[in-house]
Structure formats: C-alpha cells, structure tokens
Write an enzyme that holds these catalytic residues in place. Structure first.
Site, PDB file in Angstrom:
ATOM      1  N   TYR A 174      -1.354   2.424  -4.415  1.00  0.00           N
ATOM      2  CA  TYR A 174      -0.923   1.029  -4.277  1.00  0.00           C
ATOM      3  C   TYR A 174       0.164   0.907  -3.213  1.00  0.00           C
ATOM      4  O   TYR A 174       0.070   0.072  -2.301  1.00  0.00           O
ATOM      5  CB  TYR A 174      -0.409   0.514  -5.625  1.00  0.00           C
ATOM      6  CG  TYR A 174       0.312  -0.817  -5.524  1.00  0.00           C
ATOM      7  CD1 TYR A 174      -0.363  -1.964  -5.138  1.00  0.00           C
ATOM      8  CD2 TYR A 174       1.674  -0.908  -5.804  1.00  0.00           C
ATOM      9  CE1 TYR A 174       0.298  -3.178  -5.031  1.00  0.00           C
ATOM     10  CE2 TYR A 174       2.339  -2.114  -5.704  1.00  0.00           C
ATOM     11  CZ  TYR A 174       1.652  -3.247  -5.319  1.00  0.00           C
ATOM     12  OH  TYR A 174       2.306  -4.444  -5.203  1.00  0.00           O
ATOM     13  N   THR A 208       5.695  -4.764  -1.068  1.00  0.00           N
ATOM     14  CA  THR A 208       6.193  -4.260  -2.346  1.00  0.00           C
ATOM     15  C   THR A 208       7.245  -3.169  -2.164  1.00  0.00           C
ATOM     16  O   THR A 208       7.223  -2.423  -1.167  1.00  0.00           O
ATOM     17  CB  THR A 208       5.029  -3.674  -3.171  1.00  0.00           C
ATOM     18  OG1 THR A 208       5.552  -3.036  -4.342  1.00  0.00           O
ATOM     19  CG2 THR A 208       4.250  -2.644  -2.374  1.00  0.00           C
TER      20      THR A 208
END
Length: 330
Positions: free
Chosen positions: A141, A117
C-alpha cells in the site's frame, strides 16, 4: 470552475465533494462504487459510475464538463490487504493512477491533487516525520502510493503538470453536519471500529499488538479530523489554481494517541464499556506515525479547527448512530 473528484462516493472523497459544493464550485464525481456509496455524494454534484483508468470516459468528462482540476481519492487503502494481495494494490493505486495522470496531462488539466499517505515513511523511528524523511514503505500500500507521487513529480518536470500530494496520517471523525461519514462494511480505521463496538454494530473489537516500543505498548498515531483534512485539500487546490508551486506535505496535527487511549476516549464519550480483545501484531503496522505539519501550515496558512480527540470521537459516534438508526440509507 469544475472539479473532478475521483473516489468521491467514498469516505474522504465525499467530504471533499461537499466542501467544494459548499464553496459554490461545480463538482463531478467519478467512482466505480466498488466500496463507495452514491448516497454519500452531494445532490448538487454529478455522479458518474466508471473507472479512473478508462481514458475515453475521463477524457470525455474533462471535455464535456469543462473540468479545470482533478482531486484524486480513488484507490484501495487497507494495509494488511495490500500485504496479502499486492498486485491488486499496484493495479488499483499505481497503474490506474498512471492512466488518470496521462489523461490529465493530455487534456491539459490545470491542477492535480493527490491523496497520499503517511505509509510512504514505513518505520522511520523519528518522533515527528517531516517530508524529507527517508521514504521506505513497509507495505505494498505504501509503495503503491509512493510510486504515484513519483509519477506526479516526473510528470510535472516533463509536461508542466501542476500538482500537490497530501500525505494523510490517520483520518477520523465525520462531517459535523452529519451529511457523510465512513461506511465501509468491513471497517479498518480504529475510531470507526471502536464506534461500531460502542453503538452495537459489532460485539467486540481487537487491539493488534501490545508490545510495541510505545508508552503503553500499542501503536501511536496522529488522528486528524476529516473536515480539517479536507480544508487542507481545498486550500491546496486553490493554491495550485492561483499559480502556486507544486508541493508535497503532511496532513496531521503533530501529536499522537495510542490505540488504548483512543479506545478509552470512545468509551468515555459514548458511555459504553464494550469488549476489547488483545491480539498479535498485524504485518505492516509501524509503532508510531506522527506528522510534522509545518510545511502545510506555512504553504497554505492551514489552521485546524477540530484538533481534539473527544470532538473527533463525538462526530464519529454521531455518524454511527445515524447508521444504526437507519437515518442514513445506503
């Protein structure tokens, strides 16, 4: 060739399963179905319900199905949730990925493809983010994904694991053929949320933060069509299986749109003027994330086919319309 697709009953993973099946590859999907839907898995693929950290299960699948490579999409993805519950994210995204990597190494799997990501960059303050940018995530995250990248790097050095990690920017849209799309009960991706508002699945939407240092005060993001993203994944997998070098690369178009520009596009394409409320910033949201995609283009010869916001929106709306009319049974 047989590919194990973890999280293959989810949004991006199901697109990968379809792309591989379309190529004539044998596909095994491993998903715990906590957020995924078995109905999104191609009928030609084998669906196994289970946990990626279950070493006995994964080892048995690799041996029994003759799995050559793993495409790893399973994990938790909501930034704000990771801030509220970091330990769950470190478990789902890091600890379980470690178990999966260990199983792959022990079984001598030929290639490992990882869904990473742009959140690994944190708040970089650069116009275009290349892969050498300082990595300083601002959310659990982002850290959970970066830790998995590091484990893959170190496993490659120590055990010879072949791997690629693709850092997604904002994935959007749906399969142009209407076979799969995003189906989360509580949508978190902007285009899906706006499409739900346009199709009546929700009565309003919120814009989080209007005071960012961007042209209109809302966050700026690089939106990539899920089909283009998956094309990069398939090319990356074939690159590794054909003896190519390990790599980490961004997946984006190299230009961004603000939240308000996306909302305007949804309203324009749908013809619906839905309610939009302005709210405070959310924790963990950087002002701008736009990809320098030179590396993935150079290594893989990747050329996107759907680099158009209205096209992305059109496909997202078509999928939402199927859900609203019950044409897709979940």
């Amino acid at each position: 060739m047989t590919i194990l697709v973890t999280g293959g009953a989810g949004y991006v993973g199901s697109h990968m399963a379809y792309a591989l099946v379309d190529r004539g590859e044998k596909v095994v999907v491993l998903d715990d179905l906590s957020t995924g839907h078995g109905e999104l898995v191609p009928s030609a693929a084998k669906l196994v319900k289970g946990d990626i950290a279950d070493r006995k299960l994964v080892s048995r699948l690799i041996a029994d199905e003759g799995i050559n490579a793993i495409a790893h999409f399973a994990g938790s993805i909501v930034v704000s949730d990771s801030v509220a519950d970091p330990l769950t994210y470190y478990d789902n995204n890091t600890v379980k990925s470690r178990a999966l990597i260990e199983t792959a190494v022990a079984a001598k799997v030929e290639a490992f493809l990882f869904s990473s990501t742009a959140a690994v960059y944190g708040e970089p303050g650069a116009d275009l983010l290349d892969e050498e940018q300082n990595l300083q995530p601002v959310s659990p995250y982002g850290w959970s994904k970066l830790m998995t990248e590091v484990m893959l790097r170190d496993s490659a050095a120590a055990y010879g694991l072949k791997y690629a990690a693709l850092r997604y920017f904002n994935v959007a849209g749906a399969d142009p053929a209407g076979r799969t799309g995003e189906t989360r009960e509580h949508a978190t991706h902007l285009i899906e949320i706006a499409a739900q508002a346009a199709t009546g699945r929700r009565n309003r939407m919120e814009v989080f933060g209007t005071d960012y240092p961007t042209p209109d005060g809302t966050c700026l993001r690089d939106y990539i069509h899920v089909t283009d993203l998956i094309d990069a994944h398939v090319k990356a997998l074939m690159h590794l299986l054909n003896g190519g070098e390990n790599f980490v690369a961004n997946c984006g178009y190299g230009h961004g749109f603000s939240v308000l520009q996306v909302v305007d596009a949804i309203k324009r394409v749908s013809g619906v003027d839905f309610r939009v409320d302005m709210s405070d910033r959310r924790p963990g949201d950087p002002p701008a994330l736009v990809a320098d995609s030179a590396r993935v283009r150079e290594i893989l010869g990747w050329e996107p086919k759907y680099d158009d916001l209205d096209t992305i929106v059109k496909h997202a709306l078509a999928w939402e319309d199927q859900l609203v009319k019950g044409r897709v049974k979940l």
